[in-house]
Design a protein around this motif. Structure first.
Motif, PDB file in Angstrom:
ATOM      1  N   LEU A  29     -27.093 -26.101  31.783  1.00  0.00           N
ATOM      2  CA  LEU A  29     -25.931 -25.341  31.316  1.00  0.00           C
ATOM      3  C   LEU A  29     -25.420 -25.889  29.981  1.00  0.00           C
ATOM      4  CD1 LEU A  29     -23.913 -23.081  31.976  1.00  0.00           C
ATOM      5  CD2 LEU A  29     -22.533 -24.799  33.141  1.00  0.00           C
ATOM      6  N   ALA A  30     -25.406 -27.208  29.830  1.00  0.00           N
ATOM      7  CA  ALA A  30     -24.980 -27.804  28.557  1.00  0.00           C
ATOM      8  C   ALA A  30     -25.963 -27.429  27.444  1.00  0.00           C
ATOM      9  CB  ALA A  30     -24.874 -29.318  28.688  1.00  0.00           C
ATOM     10  N   GLY A  31     -27.251 -27.377  27.761  1.00  0.00           N
ATOM     11  CA  GLY A  31     -28.248 -26.971  26.774  1.00  0.00           C
ATOM     12  C   GLY A  31     -28.083 -25.518  26.360  1.00  0.00           C
ATOM     13  N   MET A  32     -27.809 -24.654  27.333  1.00  0.00           N
ATOM     14  CA  MET A  32     -27.562 -23.244  27.002  1.00  0.00           C
ATOM     15  C   MET A  32     -26.343 -23.110  26.094  1.00  0.00           C
ATOM     16  SD  MET A  32     -28.216 -21.373  30.675  1.00  0.00           S
ATOM     17  CE  MET A  32     -27.596 -19.794  30.134  1.00  0.00           C
ATOM     18  N   SER A  33     -25.309 -23.867  26.384  1.00  0.00           N
ATOM     19  CA  SER A  33     -24.097 -23.816  25.561  1.00  0.00           C
ATOM     20  C   SER A  33     -24.371 -24.350  24.155  1.00  0.00           C
ATOM     21  CB  SER A  33     -22.983 -24.637  26.208  1.00  0.00           C
ATOM     22  OG  SER A  33     -22.676 -24.128  27.474  1.00  0.00           O
ATOM     23  N   ALA A  34     -25.168 -25.409  24.056  1.00  0.00           N
ATOM     24  CA  ALA A  34     -25.505 -25.957  22.740  1.00  0.00           C
ATOM     25  C   ALA A  34     -26.310 -24.945  21.920  1.00  0.00           C
ATOM     26  CB  ALA A  34     -26.279 -27.260  22.896  1.00  0.00           C
ATOM     27  N   PHE A  49     -17.012 -16.525  21.440  1.00  0.00           N
ATOM     28  CA  PHE A  49     -18.241 -17.137  21.956  1.00  0.00           C
ATOM     29  C   PHE A  49     -18.285 -18.623  21.614  1.00  0.00           C
ATOM     30  CE2 PHE A  49     -20.960 -12.995  21.896  1.00  0.00           C
ATOM     31  CZ  PHE A  49     -20.166 -12.496  22.920  1.00  0.00           C
ATOM     32  N   THR A  50     -17.839 -18.972  20.408  1.00  0.00           N
ATOM     33  CA  THR A  50     -17.844 -20.383  20.010  1.00  0.00           C
ATOM     34  C   THR A  50     -16.881 -21.191  20.874  1.00  0.00           C
ATOM     35  OG1 THR A  50     -18.395 -19.757  17.746  1.00  0.00           O
ATOM     36  CG2 THR A  50     -17.498 -21.957  18.069  1.00  0.00           C
ATOM     37  N   GLY A  51     -15.688 -20.665  21.101  1.00  0.00           N
ATOM     38  CA  GLY A  51     -14.726 -21.375  21.946  1.00  0.00           C
ATOM     39  C   GLY A  51     -15.210 -21.519  23.378  1.00  0.00           C
ATOM     40  N   SER A  52     -15.762 -20.446  23.925  1.00  0.00           N
ATOM     41  CA  SER A  52     -16.242 -20.476  25.300  1.00  0.00           C
ATOM     42  C   SER A  52     -17.430 -21.429  25.458  1.00  0.00           C
ATOM     43  CB  SER A  52     -16.631 -19.072  25.737  1.00  0.00           C
ATOM     44  OG  SER A  52     -17.170 -19.091  27.023  1.00  0.00           O
ATOM     45  N   ALA A  53     -18.349 -21.391  24.502  1.00  0.00           N
ATOM     46  CA  ALA A  53     -19.520 -22.278  24.582  1.00  0.00           C
ATOM     47  C   ALA A  53     -19.105 -23.740  24.438  1.00  0.00           C
ATOM     48  CB  ALA A  53     -20.538 -21.898  23.517  1.00  0.00           C
ATOM     49  N   THR A  54     -18.113 -24.007  23.612  1.00  0.00           N
ATOM     50  CA  THR A  54     -17.639 -25.381  23.440  1.00  0.00           C
ATOM     51  C   THR A  54     -17.013 -25.907  24.732  1.00  0.00           C
ATOM     52  OG1 THR A  54     -17.229 -24.964  21.100  1.00  0.00           O
ATOM     53  CG2 THR A  54     -16.127 -26.861  22.074  1.00  0.00           C
ATOM     54  N   VAL A  55     -16.134 -25.122  25.335  1.00  0.00           N
ATOM     55  CA  VAL A  55     -15.489 -25.553  26.583  1.00  0.00           C
ATOM     56  C   VAL A  55     -16.522 -25.722  27.691  1.00  0.00           C
ATOM     57  CG1 VAL A  55     -13.883 -24.814  28.391  1.00  0.00           C
ATOM     58  CG2 VAL A  55     -13.233 -24.602  25.996  1.00  0.00           C
ATOM     59  N   ALA A  92     -19.725 -29.031  31.300  1.00  0.00           N
ATOM     60  CA  ALA A  92     -21.039 -29.286  31.897  1.00  0.00           C
ATOM     61  C   ALA A  92     -21.465 -30.736  31.689  1.00  0.00           C
ATOM     62  CB  ALA A  92     -22.075 -28.333  31.310  1.00  0.00           C
ATOM     63  N   LEU A  93     -21.198 -31.280  30.521  1.00  0.00           N
ATOM     64  CA  LEU A  93     -21.552 -32.684  30.281  1.00  0.00           C
ATOM     65  C   LEU A  93     -20.716 -33.624  31.145  1.00  0.00           C
ATOM     66  CD1 LEU A  93     -22.051 -32.675  26.409  1.00  0.00           C
ATOM     67  CD2 LEU A  93     -23.812 -32.867  28.182  1.00  0.00           C
ATOM     68  N   LEU A  94     -19.426 -33.313  31.304  1.00  0.00           N
ATOM     69  CA  LEU A  94     -18.590 -34.140  32.176  1.00  0.00           C
ATOM     70  C   LEU A  94     -19.043 -34.044  33.634  1.00  0.00           C
ATOM     71  CD1 LEU A  94     -15.055 -33.522  30.645  1.00  0.00           C
ATOM     72  CD2 LEU A  94     -16.370 -35.652  30.635  1.00  0.00           C
ATOM     73  N   LEU A  95     -19.386 -32.834  34.083  1.00  0.00           N
ATOM     74  CA  LEU A  95     -19.855 -32.674  35.465  1.00  0.00           C
ATOM     75  C   LEU A  95     -21.222 -33.328  35.670  1.00  0.00           C
ATOM     76  CD1 LEU A  95     -18.634 -29.057  36.119  1.00  0.00           C
ATOM     77  CD2 LEU A  95     -17.961 -31.092  37.399  1.00  0.00           C
ATOM     78  N   ALA A  96     -22.065 -33.343  34.650  1.00  0.00           N
ATOM     79  CA  ALA A  96     -23.360 -34.015  34.777  1.00  0.00           C
ATOM     80  C   ALA A  96     -23.176 -35.521  34.879  1.00  0.00           C
ATOM     81  CB  ALA A  96     -24.256 -33.677  33.587  1.00  0.00           C
ATOM     82  N   TYR A  97     -22.208 -36.057  34.169  1.00  0.00           N
ATOM     83  CA  TYR A  97     -22.008 -37.502  34.193  1.00  0.00           C
ATOM     84  C   TYR A  97     -21.219 -37.968  35.416  1.00  0.00           C
ATOM     85  CZ  TYR A  97     -20.910 -42.212  32.746  1.00  0.00           C
ATOM     86  OH  TYR A  97     -20.794 -43.572  32.706  1.00  0.00           O
ATOM     87  N   VAL A 131     -21.696 -18.702  37.825  1.00  0.00           N
ATOM     88  CA  VAL A 131     -20.792 -17.900  36.993  1.00  0.00           C
ATOM     89  C   VAL A 131     -20.846 -18.381  35.542  1.00  0.00           C
ATOM     90  CG1 VAL A 131     -18.351 -17.445  36.531  1.00  0.00           C
ATOM     91  CG2 VAL A 131     -19.255 -17.154  38.825  1.00  0.00           C
ATOM     92  N   LEU A 132     -20.784 -19.694  35.331  1.00  0.00           N
ATOM     93  CA  LEU A 132     -20.837 -20.221  33.972  1.00  0.00           C
ATOM     94  C   LEU A 132     -22.185 -19.930  33.315  1.00  0.00           C
ATOM     95  CD1 LEU A 132     -19.039 -23.682  34.272  1.00  0.00           C
ATOM     96  CD2 LEU A 132     -18.188 -21.578  33.249  1.00  0.00           C
ATOM     97  N   ALA A 133     -23.277 -20.086  34.061  1.00  0.00           N
ATOM     98  CA  ALA A 133     -24.606 -19.827  33.499  1.00  0.00           C
ATOM     99  C   ALA A 133     -24.781 -18.346  33.149  1.00  0.00           C
ATOM    100  CB  ALA A 133     -25.689 -20.271  34.476  1.00  0.00           C
TER     101      ALA A 133
END
Length: 159
Positions: free
Chosen positions: A49-54, A86-92, A97-102, A127-129
Motif C-alpha cells: 500500500l505504501a508503494g502504491m501511494s508512492a 490525489f496528492t493529499g490522499s496519497a501522502t496521508v 501505511a508506513l506507520l502500520l507496517a512498522y 478500502v485504502l488499496a
C-alpha cells in the motif's frame, strides 16, 4: 474456535497467525526471554500500500511538472483539483501505511473476537488499496493524454 486472547498488542504472534490464515492460536512459550519486536506480524500488505501511494505521488509530481512547464496547455479545473486531492490522499495513505507496517495495527478491544478484528483490519486495508488503485488509474489516464497530446501546426498551445 480458539480461545480469545485478552493481552498483547496486534503485533503479537497470535494475531500474526490469525492474519496468516491459521485458525488455531498458540499461546506463547512460557519463560521465553525473547521480546516480540514492534514490527512483528504481517508487514507486506502495508508495504504494498505504501508503494502504491508512492507511485501515485510520483505520477502526480510528473503531471504537475508537465502542466506547469512553459507553453503547456492549462489543464481543466477538475484535473487541477483532482491532482491536489490525489496528492493529499496519497501522502496521508503512505504515512499511515508506513506507520502500520512498522508498529502494526492497534490491539483489539478485550471483548472483541480476534477473527472479527482481523476482518476489520483487512477491510480497512482493502478500502485504502481500492482508493489508491482508482486514483492510480485516473493518474495514468491523465499521463497518457498528456504524453499523446498533439498540437496542430501553427496552433497556439494555450488555446
Amino acid at each position: 474456535w480458539p480461545e480469545p486472547v485478552h493481552r498483547g498488542s496486534a503485533s503479537s504472534p497470535q494475531v500474526a497467525e490469525l492474519m496468516a490464515g491459521n485458525t488455531r492460536v498458540r499461546e506463547p512459550t512460557k519463560g521465553s526471554s525473547r521480546p516480540v519486536p514492534l514490527s512483528a506480524g504481517m508487514k507486506w500488505p502495508w508495504c504494498i500500500l505504501a508503494g502504491m501511494s508512492a507511485l501515485n505521488l510520483a505520477l502526480a509530481a510528473y503531471l504537475f511538472v508537465v502542466w506547469t512547464s512553459p507553453g503547456a496547455v492549462v489543464p481543466a479545473p477538475d484535473q487541477q483539483v483532482g491532482i491536489l486531492a490525489f496528492t493529499g490522499s496519497a501522502t496521508v495513505t503512505m504515512i499511515a501505511a508506513l506507520l502500520l507496517a512498522y508498529f502494526g495495527p492497534p490491539a483489539p478491544r478485550r471483548t472483541q473476537n480476534l477473527r472479527i478484528y482481523v476482518w476489520k483490519v483487512w477491510g480497512f486495508l482493502l478500502v485504502l488499496a481500492t482508493m489508491q488503485l482508482t486514483m492510480q488509474i485516473q493518474l495514468w489516464r491523465w499521463k497518457f493524454i498528456e504524453d499523446h497530446r498533439v498540437l496542430m501546426p501553427g496552433a497556439h498551445p494555450e488555446l
